[in-house]
Design a protein around this motif. Structure first.
Motif, PDB file in Angstrom:
ATOM      1  N   GLN A 351      30.547  16.805   6.025  1.00 38.79           N
ATOM      2  CA  GLN A 351      31.325  17.356   5.099  1.00 38.79           C
ATOM      3  C   GLN A 351      32.753  16.720   4.843  1.00 38.79           C
ATOM      4  O   GLN A 351      33.218  16.164   5.832  1.00 38.79           O
ATOM      5  CB  GLN A 351      31.554  18.893   5.534  1.00 38.79           C
ATOM      6  N   ILE A 352      33.139  16.642   3.640  1.00 39.96           N
ATOM      7  CA  ILE A 352      34.206  15.794   3.160  1.00 39.96           C
ATOM      8  C   ILE A 352      35.379  16.929   2.674  1.00 39.96           C
ATOM      9  O   ILE A 352      36.571  16.569   3.141  1.00 39.96           O
ATOM     10  CB  ILE A 352      33.898  14.548   2.175  1.00 39.96           C
ATOM     11  N   ILE A 353      34.973  17.602   1.889  1.00 43.63           N
ATOM     12  CA  ILE A 353      35.978  18.736   1.571  1.00 43.63           C
ATOM     13  C   ILE A 353      35.445  20.146   1.658  1.00 43.63           C
ATOM     14  O   ILE A 353      34.190  20.392   1.290  1.00 43.63           O
ATOM     15  CB  ILE A 353      36.676  18.477  -0.219  1.00 43.63           C
ATOM     16  N   LYS A 354      36.327  21.013   1.866  1.00 52.68           N
ATOM     17  CA  LYS A 354      35.901  22.540   1.770  1.00 52.68           C
ATOM     18  C   LYS A 354      36.895  23.300   0.880  1.00 52.68           C
ATOM     19  O   LYS A 354      38.105  22.964   0.875  1.00 52.68           O
ATOM     20  CB  LYS A 354      36.148  22.859   3.236  1.00 52.68           C
ATOM     21  N   ALA A 358      40.418  18.068   1.318  1.00 53.52           N
ATOM     22  CA  ALA A 358      39.794  17.547   2.367  1.00 53.52           C
ATOM     23  C   ALA A 358      39.812  18.135   3.929  1.00 53.52           C
ATOM     24  O   ALA A 358      40.822  18.846   4.074  1.00 53.52           O
ATOM     25  CB  ALA A 358      40.471  16.356   2.486  1.00 53.52           C
ATOM     26  N   VAL A 359      38.751  17.996   4.519  1.00 54.14           N
ATOM     27  CA  VAL A 359      38.752  18.436   5.945  1.00 54.14           C
ATOM     28  C   VAL A 359      38.896  17.274   6.829  1.00 54.14           C
ATOM     29  O   VAL A 359      38.942  15.949   6.436  1.00 54.14           O
ATOM     30  CB  VAL A 359      37.378  18.989   6.137  1.00 54.14           C
ATOM     31  N   GLU A 360      39.113  17.397   8.080  1.00 50.59           N
ATOM     32  CA  GLU A 360      39.151  16.459   8.938  1.00 50.59           C
ATOM     33  C   GLU A 360      37.821  15.818   9.119  1.00 50.59           C
ATOM     34  O   GLU A 360      36.984  16.537   9.716  1.00 50.59           O
ATOM     35  CB  GLU A 360      39.642  16.583  10.307  1.00 50.59           C
ATOM     36  N   TYR A 361      37.661  14.423   8.884  1.00 54.94           N
ATOM     37  CA  TYR A 361      36.305  13.966   9.285  1.00 54.94           C
ATOM     38  C   TYR A 361      36.635  12.293   9.524  1.00 54.94           C
ATOM     39  O   TYR A 361      37.515  11.998   9.278  1.00 54.94           O
ATOM     40  CB  TYR A 361      35.633  13.869   8.092  1.00 54.94           C
ATOM     41  N   SER A 362      35.436  11.850  10.361  1.00 56.35           N
ATOM     42  CA  SER A 362      35.681  10.390  10.681  1.00 56.35           C
ATOM     43  C   SER A 362      35.343   9.521   9.673  1.00 56.35           C
ATOM     44  O   SER A 362      34.029   9.428   9.012  1.00 56.35           O
ATOM     45  CB  SER A 362      34.888  10.212  11.879  1.00 56.35           C
ATOM     46  N   GLU A 363      36.144   8.508   9.280  1.00 56.69           N
ATOM     47  CA  GLU A 363      36.015   7.455   8.225  1.00 56.69           C
ATOM     48  C   GLU A 363      34.876   6.716   8.651  1.00 56.69           C
ATOM     49  O   GLU A 363      33.983   6.215   7.608  1.00 56.69           O
ATOM     50  CB  GLU A 363      37.419   7.023   7.865  1.00 56.69           C
ATOM     51  N   GLU A 364      34.913   6.417   9.895  1.00 57.59           N
ATOM     52  CA  GLU A 364      33.809   5.526  10.470  1.00 57.59           C
ATOM     53  C   GLU A 364      32.568   5.901  10.297  1.00 57.59           C
ATOM     54  O   GLU A 364      31.553   5.337   9.689  1.00 57.59           O
ATOM     55  CB  GLU A 364      34.106   5.382  12.058  1.00 57.59           C
ATOM     56  N   GLN A 365      32.393   7.471  10.486  1.00 53.95           N
ATOM     57  CA  GLN A 365      31.045   8.218  10.271  1.00 53.95           C
ATOM     58  C   GLN A 365      30.508   8.175   8.892  1.00 53.95           C
ATOM     59  O   GLN A 365      29.471   7.895   8.340  1.00 53.95           O
ATOM     60  CB  GLN A 365      30.977   9.486  10.817  1.00 53.95           C
ATOM     61  N   ALA A 366      31.863   8.384   7.863  1.00 53.84           N
ATOM     62  CA  ALA A 366      31.470   8.223   6.752  1.00 53.84           C
ATOM     63  C   ALA A 366      30.910   7.109   5.942  1.00 53.84           C
ATOM     64  O   ALA A 366      29.947   6.968   5.038  1.00 53.84           O
ATOM     65  CB  ALA A 366      32.937   8.803   5.766  1.00 53.84           C
ATOM     66  N   THR A 367      31.710   5.913   6.420  1.00 53.75           N
ATOM     67  CA  THR A 367      31.068   4.624   6.156  1.00 53.75           C
ATOM     68  C   THR A 367      29.503   4.252   6.748  1.00 53.75           C
ATOM     69  O   THR A 367      29.002   3.756   5.764  1.00 53.75           O
ATOM     70  CB  THR A 367      32.151   3.613   6.824  1.00 53.75           C
ATOM     71  N   LYS A 368      29.258   4.861   7.815  1.00 58.50           N
ATOM     72  CA  LYS A 368      27.842   4.698   8.230  1.00 58.50           C
ATOM     73  C   LYS A 368      26.895   5.295   7.360  1.00 58.50           C
ATOM     74  O   LYS A 368      25.905   4.792   7.072  1.00 58.50           O
ATOM     75  CB  LYS A 368      27.840   5.293   9.684  1.00 58.50           C
ATOM     76  N   ILE A 369      27.109   6.535   6.878  1.00 63.52           N
ATOM     77  CA  ILE A 369      26.603   7.365   6.009  1.00 63.52           C
ATOM     78  C   ILE A 369      26.230   6.638   4.695  1.00 63.52           C
ATOM     79  O   ILE A 369      25.474   6.490   3.840  1.00 63.52           O
ATOM     80  CB  ILE A 369      26.925   8.803   5.774  1.00 63.52           C
TER      81      ILE A 369
END
Length: 408
Positions: A351-354, A358-369
């Protein structure tokens, strides 16, 4: 329920295909294909909404709406036969006449399709020679269907085909298809050609209705570059050789046929979006929680056609503001402060926004996805229960390179 099987346009009973290297524009590669049914077929078609229509589009539309049976399709790659005036229409007639003579069928049962450079005239000596070369090579093998799907490619990097089998009235019925499309693709009959064959027995009226309804959620929901082609054509031929009771009303058999047809069309549409010129990823956008399906479609299309969003997908950058921005200028009404947004792929879901923030999320995980070959953005606008899906691709340096020198 339907079963996915191997094959393409030759999977259904009575259908054959052939291909040849006619030297129309490309050198040392096949550039013409022929599809043939051993018996006449009922034909349905949908065509580009561009006011500038190629000669083959006009020819096929006249044939399909005029009620003539179809028995053969002749396709060439390299030259689009678009913006070619009366000469271009005369070339369609010459192509049909040559096929009719070679196959011993009626000229009005021949459909034609072209893809490639706009404005150039077809080299009819090569077209007619290609037809004469293909006619004796027609085969019903899966291999011949695959070869035909490769022969119609232009900037495509992969051939595209699919087939399914479904039981209608106690009889196994097959639907198969092939398509080409990589650039100049945008919703509303996106350059894109698709040829679908089936041995189902079904009335011409219901065949046309099934196709016309289904393209709304398949071919019309893809975009590569925002350009609606002059040549877009989808043809659906049904020869009835499966022996099922003819479908003449919207019963359970009709519903099952439509579901199987939808699989073929959606599969081929996604193959085109995922093979967009220069692309590295299929980009899918799902809109959930809409008030109406039309609202969801408008929002989904706006996101997949956003150049900034497409560039962010290429850069594996979770730049969600571009998605919300594209939704905002779509023309569909929604509350930005109610939107939840997720990214999903084989690497996971995040999840990126709610509620628009924006919510707290891992940019590293987002890049992997976002680094996978198939990436999905899911936006829930929390207004209802309607949904829609659209498909596009990322925007890369290679897209510009391919289209900067396409004519040369």
């Amino acid at each position: 329920m339907y079963e996915v099987i191997q094959g393409g346009v030759t999977a259904a009973k009575g259908f054959m295909a052939a291909s040849t290297a006619a030297g129309i524009k490309y050198k040392n590669r096949p550039d013409m294909a022929m599809i043939y049914s051993t018996v006449p077929c009922r034909a349905a078609g949908t065509f580009t909404t561009n006011l500038v229509k190629a000669a083959p589009v006009k020819w096929d539309k006249n044939q399909v709406t005029g009620g003539a049976d179809a028995q053969a399709v002749i396709v060439n790659a390299g030259i689009a036969n678009a913006c070619t005036g009366k000469e271009g229409m005369d070339y369609c007639a010459r192509t049909a006449a040559a096929a009719a003579e070679s196959l011993d069928i009626k000229a009005d049962s021949v459909l034609v399709a072209s893809t490639g450079v706009i404005g150039m005239q077809l080299p009819m000596d090569r077209i007619e020679a290609g037809i004469r070369a293909m006619a004796p090579e027609l085969k019903g093998s899966l291999e011949s269907g695959t070869k035909a799907s490769k022969a119609i490619m232009t900037t495509d990097t992969k051939h595209k085909e699919a087939a399914v089998q479904v039981v209608l009235g106690g009889m196994p019925v097959t639907i198969g298809g092939m398509c080409k499309g990589s650039g100049m693709i945008h919703p509303n009959m996106c350059t894109m050609l698709s040829f679908i064959t089936t041995d189902a027995a079904i009335s011409k009226e219901l065949l046309q209705e099934a196709l016309s309804e289904d393209i709304k959620d398949t071919y019309n929901m893809i975009s590569v570059d925002g350009d609606t082609s002059t040549n877009d054509t989808v043809l659906l031929l049904a020869n009835g050789l499966a022996g099922n009771p003819e479908i003449t009303e919207k019963n359970e058999d009709y519903k099952a046929f439509c579901e199987a047809l939808n699989y073929i069309n959606e599969t081929l549409a996604k193959k085109m979006a995922g093979d967009g010129e220069g692309c590295t990823a299929l980009f899918e956008v799902k809109i959930k929680g809409a008030q109406t399906k039309e609202q969801a479609k408008i929002l989904a299309k706006s996101v997949i056609t956003s150049s900034l969003t497409k560039a962010a997908v290429f850069g594996h950058d979770a730049n969600w503001g571009r998605i919300l921005c594209a939704m905002g200028y779509s023309g569909a009404d929604f509350d930005p402060e109610q939107v939840d947004l997720y990214f999903e792929s084989a690497a996971g879901k995040l999840q990126i926004i709610k509620d628009g923030v924006a919510v707290e999320y891992s940019e590293e995980q987002a890049t992997k996805i976002l680094s996978q070959q198939e990436v999905t953005a899911i936006a829930d606008i929390k207004m209802g229960t309607a949904e829609a899906v659209a498909w596009g691709c990322d925007l890369t340096f290679d897209y510009v390179k391919i289209n900067a020198d396409y004519r040369s």
